[in-house]
Design an enzyme around this catalytic site. Structure first.
Site, PDB file in Angstrom:
ATOM      1  N   THR A  49       0.834  -1.196   0.000  1.00 12.01           N
ATOM      2  CA  THR A  49       0.000   0.000   0.000  1.00 12.01           C
ATOM      3  C   THR A  49       0.871   1.249   0.000  1.00 12.01           C
ATOM      4  O   THR A  49       1.946   1.267   0.629  1.00 12.01           O
ATOM      5  CB  THR A  49      -0.957   0.004   1.213  1.00 12.01           C
ATOM      6  N   SER A  82      -1.391   3.730  10.249  1.00 15.32           N
ATOM      7  CA  SER A  82      -2.336   2.884  10.986  1.00 15.32           C
ATOM      8  C   SER A  82      -1.658   1.544  11.232  1.00 15.32           C
ATOM      9  O   SER A  82      -0.636   1.238  10.600  1.00 15.32           O
ATOM     10  CB  SER A  82      -3.629   2.651  10.187  1.00 15.32           C
ATOM     11  N   TYR A 125      -2.936  -1.347  10.400  1.00 17.94           N
ATOM     12  CA  TYR A 125      -3.076  -2.092   9.142  1.00 17.94           C
ATOM     13  C   TYR A 125      -1.932  -1.754   8.186  1.00 17.94           C
ATOM     14  O   TYR A 125      -1.270  -2.640   7.647  1.00 17.94           O
ATOM     15  CB  TYR A 125      -4.434  -1.790   8.478  1.00 17.94           C
ATOM     16  N   HIS A 126      -1.721  -0.448   7.960  1.00 14.63           N
ATOM     17  CA  HIS A 126      -0.654  -0.060   7.032  1.00 14.63           C
ATOM     18  C   HIS A 126       0.711  -0.542   7.548  1.00 14.63           C
ATOM     19  O   HIS A 126       1.585  -0.909   6.771  1.00 14.63           O
ATOM     20  CB  HIS A 126      -0.635   1.458   6.828  1.00 14.63           C
ATOM     21  N   LYS A 156       1.680  -3.967   6.583  1.00 17.44           N
ATOM     22  CA  LYS A 156       2.197  -4.074   5.210  1.00 17.44           C
ATOM     23  C   LYS A 156       3.675  -3.684   5.171  1.00 17.44           C
ATOM     24  O   LYS A 156       4.443  -4.205   4.348  1.00 17.44           O
ATOM     25  CB  LYS A 156       1.369  -3.215   4.275  1.00 17.44           C
TER      26      LYS A 156
HETATM   27  N1  USQ Z   1     -11.125  10.274   4.506  1.00 20.86           N
HETATM   28  C1  USQ Z   1     -11.964  11.382   4.649  1.00 20.86           C
HETATM   29  N2  USQ Z   1     -13.300  11.139   4.750  1.00 20.86           N
HETATM   30  C2  USQ Z   1     -13.845   9.885   4.720  1.00 20.86           C
HETATM   31  C3  USQ Z   1     -12.977   8.780   4.559  1.00 20.86           C
HETATM   32  C4  USQ Z   1     -11.627   9.010   4.464  1.00 20.86           C
HETATM   33  O1  USQ Z   1     -11.533  12.539   4.660  1.00 20.86           O
HETATM   34  O2  USQ Z   1     -15.061   9.762   4.834  1.00 20.86           O
HETATM   35  C5  USQ Z   1      -9.680  10.506   4.329  1.00 20.86           C
HETATM   36  C6  USQ Z   1      -8.809   9.693   5.267  1.00 20.86           C
HETATM   37  O3  USQ Z   1      -8.649  10.347   6.492  1.00 20.86           O
HETATM   38  C7  USQ Z   1      -7.528   9.556   4.444  1.00 20.86           C
HETATM   39  C8  USQ Z   1      -8.008   9.504   3.008  1.00 20.86           C
HETATM   40  O4  USQ Z   1      -9.334  10.030   3.023  1.00 20.86           O
HETATM   41  O5  USQ Z   1      -6.727  10.691   4.591  1.00 20.86           O
HETATM   42  C9  USQ Z   1      -8.048   8.122   2.397  1.00 20.86           C
HETATM   43  O6  USQ Z   1      -8.818   7.286   3.225  1.00 20.86           O
HETATM   44  P1  USQ Z   1      -9.375   5.852   2.755  1.00 20.86           P
HETATM   45  O7  USQ Z   1     -10.266   5.361   3.844  1.00 20.86           O
HETATM   46  O8  USQ Z   1      -9.911   5.957   1.367  1.00 20.86           O
HETATM   47  O9  USQ Z   1      -8.034   5.012   2.632  1.00 20.86           O
HETATM   48  P2  USQ Z   1      -7.157   4.213   3.709  1.00 20.86           P
HETATM   49  O10 USQ Z   1      -7.762   4.131   5.054  1.00 20.86           O
HETATM   50  O11 USQ Z   1      -5.780   4.774   3.672  1.00 20.86           O
HETATM   51  O12 USQ Z   1      -7.132   2.743   3.148  1.00 20.86           O
HETATM   52  C10 USQ Z   1      -7.520   2.400   1.839  1.00 20.86           C
HETATM   53  C11 USQ Z   1      -7.773   0.890   1.813  1.00 20.86           C
HETATM   54  C12 USQ Z   1      -6.458   0.178   2.152  1.00 20.86           C
HETATM   55  C13 USQ Z   1      -5.389   0.617   1.163  1.00 20.86           C
HETATM   56  C14 USQ Z   1      -5.241   2.129   1.207  1.00 20.86           C
HETATM   57  C15 USQ Z   1      -4.265   2.693   0.207  1.00 20.86           C
HETATM   58  O13 USQ Z   1      -8.783   0.549   2.753  1.00 20.86           O
HETATM   59  O14 USQ Z   1      -6.664  -1.226   2.111  1.00 20.86           O
HETATM   60  O15 USQ Z   1      -4.151   0.033   1.501  1.00 20.86           O
HETATM   61  O16 USQ Z   1      -6.518   2.728   0.901  1.00 20.86           O
HETATM   62  S1  USQ Z   1      -3.412   4.102   0.851  1.00 20.86           S
HETATM   63  O17 USQ Z   1      -4.368   5.034   1.410  1.00 20.86           O
HETATM   64  O18 USQ Z   1      -2.654   4.715  -0.208  1.00 20.86           O
HETATM   65  O19 USQ Z   1      -2.538   3.610   1.890  1.00 20.86           O
END
Ligand code: USQ
Length: 383
Positions: free
Chosen positions: A144, A179, A181-182, A185
């Site tokens: 990720t 997090s 989870y991250h 990875k």
């Molecule tokens: N966010 C908001 N509002 C929301 C949901 C999320 O502002 O309602 C923000 C979060 O705080 C974060 C960003 O949007 O800053 C992305 O959040 P996300 O929930 O889309 O992504 P994340 O929790 O990081 O995890 C998701 C997948 C995970 C994958 C990751 C890629 O669930 O499995 O590894 O995206 S990455 O984000 O590049 O690490």
């Protein structure tokens, strides 16, 4: 090729199974239904009903004439790997079989322990299965972008050349995840790198950003083949959540200042990327790392995009920043390199107004199924 998909019942695993079958490969998928169980336990079920993996395999095979296969079982048990590898010696394994939710991993001790144990044990078992039964097999591991965090320097593709006191060395790019989870990875990456450099495994680590979308050419064959499209705070990713919020007339939930930038990609591009990785395997003894994203946006930019298209469709979309449940930078530098997959031939599907409009149209078909109580964040990082 013989392709083994781990986590075959997931948002990405299921479309991946059908994609490789359509390309003429022999496909076997394995899943333990843990995402379905967590979704039930946390009231985070997907928007549309998804038949279980065995049922979906049957439906897809009937409709398409392909012959994909599946096994249901827990890959933390090495005996399942032994059984799978002794009957189906894969040329490539696509490894999605991890607990993928950052909020779930921060919910409490049990959830944290499960995430750590599941993610590391499955990865470790996979490494051993390949070493024992199929040492030439190419592991395509879903990492990720969140492993890198949001450093104040450019993010390279996996590696960084360091010059220190006049000497140079190439290291894994520094990782500092936001997090548990991250972080699992990050630990996976270290584990894999140890085994690659010691036992000559061939591995591609795909550092993927948040994925959006609810259809691919194969999922469009039949409503029952759609991916598990989540909009809840546990499994829903940002764009998918905003689409559902726009349709449900819930103000878009921007967390904090909304300056959080991530690298996003369309579900169809995930399929292209894993296909390109599998078709162009890493060398023996190589840990090849690609940053898997097609464009970067801040949360505010995405909210504005969804609002603009939603308003054009008469949805009357509001945006309402709420207190950030996470501990993360809300205003930061972000410049990740992502040329490796483009060099292999990736043709990105960008997040245009038309793409947003067609996704909103699809979600509108399921408007009545939206449960607004699943939308607001229920897990706080510092609780
Ligand atoms: N966010 C908001 N509002 C929301 C949901 C999320 O502002 O309602 C923000 C979060 O705080 C974060 C960003 O949007 O800053 C992305 O959040 P996300 O929930 O889309 O992504 P994340 O929790 O990081 O995890 C998701 C997948 C995970 C994958 C990751 C890629 O669930 O499995 O590894 O995206 S990455 O984000 O590049 O690490």
């Amino acid at each position: 090729m013989k392709i083994l998909v781990l986590g075959a019942d997931g948002y990405l695993g299921w479309p991946t199974m059908m994609h490789f079958a359509k390309k003429g490969h022999q496909v076997l998928g394995v899943d333990d239904y843990s995402r379905r169980q967590i979704a039930m336990q946390t009231s985070s079920e997907a928007l549309m009903p998804n038949p279980n993996l065995e049922e979906r395999v049957k439906i897809f095979n009937e409709i398409s004439g392909h012959n994909i296969a599946c096994r249901v079982g827990d890959l933390k048990d090495f005996r399942l790997f032994e059984s799978v590898f002794s009957t189906f010696s894969p040329d490539a394994v696509i490894h999605y079989a991890e607990q993928p939710s950052a909020p779930y991993s921060l919910k409490g001790y049990e959830e944290a322990h499960y995430t750590l144990k599941n993610n590391l044990e499955v990865t470790h078992n996979l490494i051993w299965a390949v070493m024992k039964f199929a040492p030439k097999c190419h592991i395509v591991k879903l990492g990720t972008m969140g492993e890198y965090g949001t450093p104040n320097i450019d993010i390279e593709e996996g590696w960084l050349d360091i010059e220190h006191k006049g000497r140079k060395h190439k290291f894994l790019y520094p990782r500092q995840a936001g997090s548990l989870y991250h972080t699992t990875k990050v630990l996976d990456t270290d584990l894999i790198w140890f085994y690659v450099r010691t036992f000559n495994l061939r591995v591609t680590d795909l550092m993927q950003g948040p994925v959006y979308g609810l259809s691919t050419p194969e999922t469009d064959l039949d409503q029952r083949l759609l991916p598990n499209f989540h909009y809840d705070d546990i499994f829903g990713t940002l764009v998918n959540r905003f689409l559902v919020q726009a349709v449900a007339k819930v103000p878009l939930t921007v967390y904090g200042k909304g300056g959080q930038i991530r690298g996003y990609l369309n579900l169809n591009d995930t399929l292209q990327c894993v296909d390109l990785a599998a078709s162009n395997p890493a060398e023996e003894g190589e840990l090849r790392i690609f940053n898997q994203l097609t464009e970067t946006f801040s949360v505010n930019e995405l909210a504005e995009k969804v609002k603009k298209v939603g308003d054009q469709m008469g949805l009357g979309v509001d945006i309402k920043p709420i207190e950030n449940p996470r501990k993360e930078a809300e205003d930061h530098y972000y410049n990740p390199a992502h040329t490796g997959l483009l060099d292999l031939g990736l043709e990105p599907h960008y997040l245009t107004d038309d793409v947003l409009a067609s996704m909103l149209e699809q979600v509108l078909n399921y408007k009545e199924a939206i449960d607004a109580s699943k939308i607001m964040p229920r897990v706080k990082w510092n609780n």
